[in-house]
Design an enzyme around this catalytic site. Structure first.
Site, PDB file in Angstrom:
ATOM      1  N   HIS A 216     -24.869  -3.738 -28.460  1.00  0.00           N
ATOM      2  CA  HIS A 216     -26.343  -3.771 -28.393  1.00  0.00           C
ATOM      3  C   HIS A 216     -26.927  -4.149 -29.758  1.00  0.00           C
ATOM      4  CE1 HIS A 216     -25.480  -0.474 -25.290  1.00  0.00           C
ATOM      5  NE2 HIS A 216     -26.087  -1.404 -24.580  1.00  0.00           N
TER       6      HIS A 216
ATOM      7  N   SER B 185     -18.742  -1.032 -24.559  1.00  0.00           N
ATOM      8  CA  SER B 185     -19.565  -0.702 -23.397  1.00  0.00           C
ATOM      9  C   SER B 185     -19.934   0.770 -23.495  1.00  0.00           C
ATOM     10  CB  SER B 185     -18.754  -0.946 -22.111  1.00  0.00           C
ATOM     11  OG  SER B 185     -19.353  -0.260 -21.019  1.00  0.00           O
TER      12      SER B 185
ATOM     13  N   GLN C 204     -30.475  -0.023 -10.202  1.00  0.00           N
ATOM     14  CA  GLN C 204     -29.255  -0.836 -10.250  1.00  0.00           C
ATOM     15  C   GLN C 204     -27.984  -0.020 -10.063  1.00  0.00           C
ATOM     16  OE1 GLN C 204     -30.183  -2.203 -14.370  1.00  0.00           O
ATOM     17  NE2 GLN C 204     -27.995  -2.017 -14.723  1.00  0.00           N
TER      18      GLN C 204
END
Ligand code: AMP
Length: 283
Positions: free
Chosen positions: A37, A185, A61
C-alpha cells in the site's frame, strides 16, 4: 495529515484544493497498511499535489463465508503509516457514513469478471466496482492508484472508469514482494509460521510458468498451467483454486500463447486465501 470520517467535508476539502489547481491522488485501500500500500501512496505523492488514502473494509466485496469479521483493522496505525508515506488525508468512513442503509445500486462489469476471482468469489467484483464507483464520485477528478497485485480488479476498474467516463486517470502499480517472493497482502497476517514458510510457492509457480513461456517457448497454455500447478508442493493444507494463463487485457483463459499473457494463481493455505500474478511474453 487529516483523518476524516465524514464524506461531506472530504468532498469539500478536495474541491477547495482543485480550485487552487491541485492534482489529487487517490489510493483506495481496506487498511492494515503494508509496504505494498505504501508504495502506492509514495507514487501518488511523487505524481500528485494532494494525496488521499481511503481506508474502508468494504462489506459488499466479501462473500457470506469470507473473512469480513476477522479482516485486520488498525486505523491509528494506518494513519501514521499513510502520513509517513506522504498522504495528506485519510478518509476512514463508517459503513453508515458510506451508505446510510445498504445500497440498492450495484455496478456490474461484465466479461472481465467471468473467470478466475469472479468465478471463485461470486459477487466480489460487483462489490468492488460499486464501492470504487462511490469513492470516485465522492473524490471527483483525480488520479487513482491501484496495485497489479489484484490484476483482475485493476482491469475491472480501468473498464468501469472508461465505460462510465469518470474524470479519473487510473495508475497500475507494480507488486511489492517480501524477500522470498511472497506478494505482500493484509491477509498474510493470518498465516501460521508453517503456512508462511510454504506461501512463496505461489510466486515460485508463477516464475516456473514464466520460464516455460519465455525460455522454453511453450505455447500450449494447458502445459504451462500444469507446470505451474505441479510446482506447488503437495502439502496437506494447500488447495489450488486455479493456475491459469489469461489474456492480459480481457482476462479470458487462453489455449495458445501467441503474445503477452498474464499468469494468474490463487490458492488456499489453511483458512487463508492468497492470489498472485505475473506477466509473461514469448521471446
Ligand atoms: P487492499 O487493501 O488489499 O484492498 O489493497 C488496496 C490496494 O493496494 C489495491 O489497489 C491493491 O492492489 C494494492 N496492493 C495490495 N497489496 C499490494 C502489493 N503487495 N503490492 C502493490 N500493491 C498492492
Amino acid at each position: 495529515m487529516l483523518l476524516l470520517d465524514r464524506v461531506e467535508p472530504y468532498g469539500k476539502a478536495l474541491d477547495a484544493h482543485r480550485a487552487q489547481g491541485a492534482l489529487i491522488g487517490l489510493v483506495p485501500t481496506m487498511g492494515a497498511l503494508h509496504e505494498g500500500h505504501l508504495s502506492l501512496i509514495e507514487q501518488a505523492a511523487r505524481e500528485c499535489d494532494v494525496v488521499v488514502v481511503s481506508v474502508y473494509v468494504n462489506p459488499l466485496q466479501f462473500g457470506p463465508a469470507e473473512d469480513l469479521a476477522s479482516y485486520p483493522r488498525d486505523v491509528e496505525g494506518d494513519r501514521a503509516k499513510a502520513a509517513a508515506a506522504g498522504a495528506d488525508y485519510v478518509l476512514a468512513p463508517s459503513e453508515t457514513e458510506m451508505f446510510g442503509v445498504a445500497p440498492a445500486t450495484t455496478v456490474h462489469v461484465a466479461g472481465l469478471t467471468k473467470y478466475f476471482e469472479g468465478a471463485v468469489r461470486p459477487g466480489h467484483f460487483d462489490g468492488v466496482a460499486t464501492i470504487v464507483t462511490k469513492l470516485l464520485a465522492l473524490t471527483g477528478p483525480c488520479r487513482a492508484y491501484f496495485g497489479e497485485k489484484d490484476y483482475q480488479q485493476l482491469a475491472v476498474i480501468r473498464r468501469l472508469v472508461k465505460d462510465l467516463s469518470f474524470p479519473v486517470e487510473v495508475r497500475g502499480c507494480p507488486t511489492v514482494r517480501d524477500i522470498d517472493g511472497l506478494a505482500l497482502s493484509s491477509r498474510n497476517a493470518y498465516l501460521s509460521a508453517e503456512e508462511r514458510r510454504v506461501a512463496p510457492a505461489l510466486f515460485g509457480a508463477l516464475r516456473a510458468g514464466k520460464i516455460a513461456v519465455e525460455d522454453q517457448h511453450v505455447d500450449d497454455a494447458g502445459v504451462v498451467e500444469s507446470i505451474m500447478a505441479e510446482s506447488i508442493p503437495p502439502i496437506a493444507g494447500i488447495g489450488l483454486d486455479y493456475a491459469a494463463v489469461a489474456d492480459p487485457d480481457d482476462l479470458v483463459p487462453l489455449r495458445r500463447i501467441e503474445g503477452p499473457v498474464r499468469l494468474l494463481i490463487a490458492a488456499r493455505l489453511g483458512r487463508t486465501r492468497l492470489i498472485d500474478n505475473l506477466a509473461a511474453r514469448p521471446q
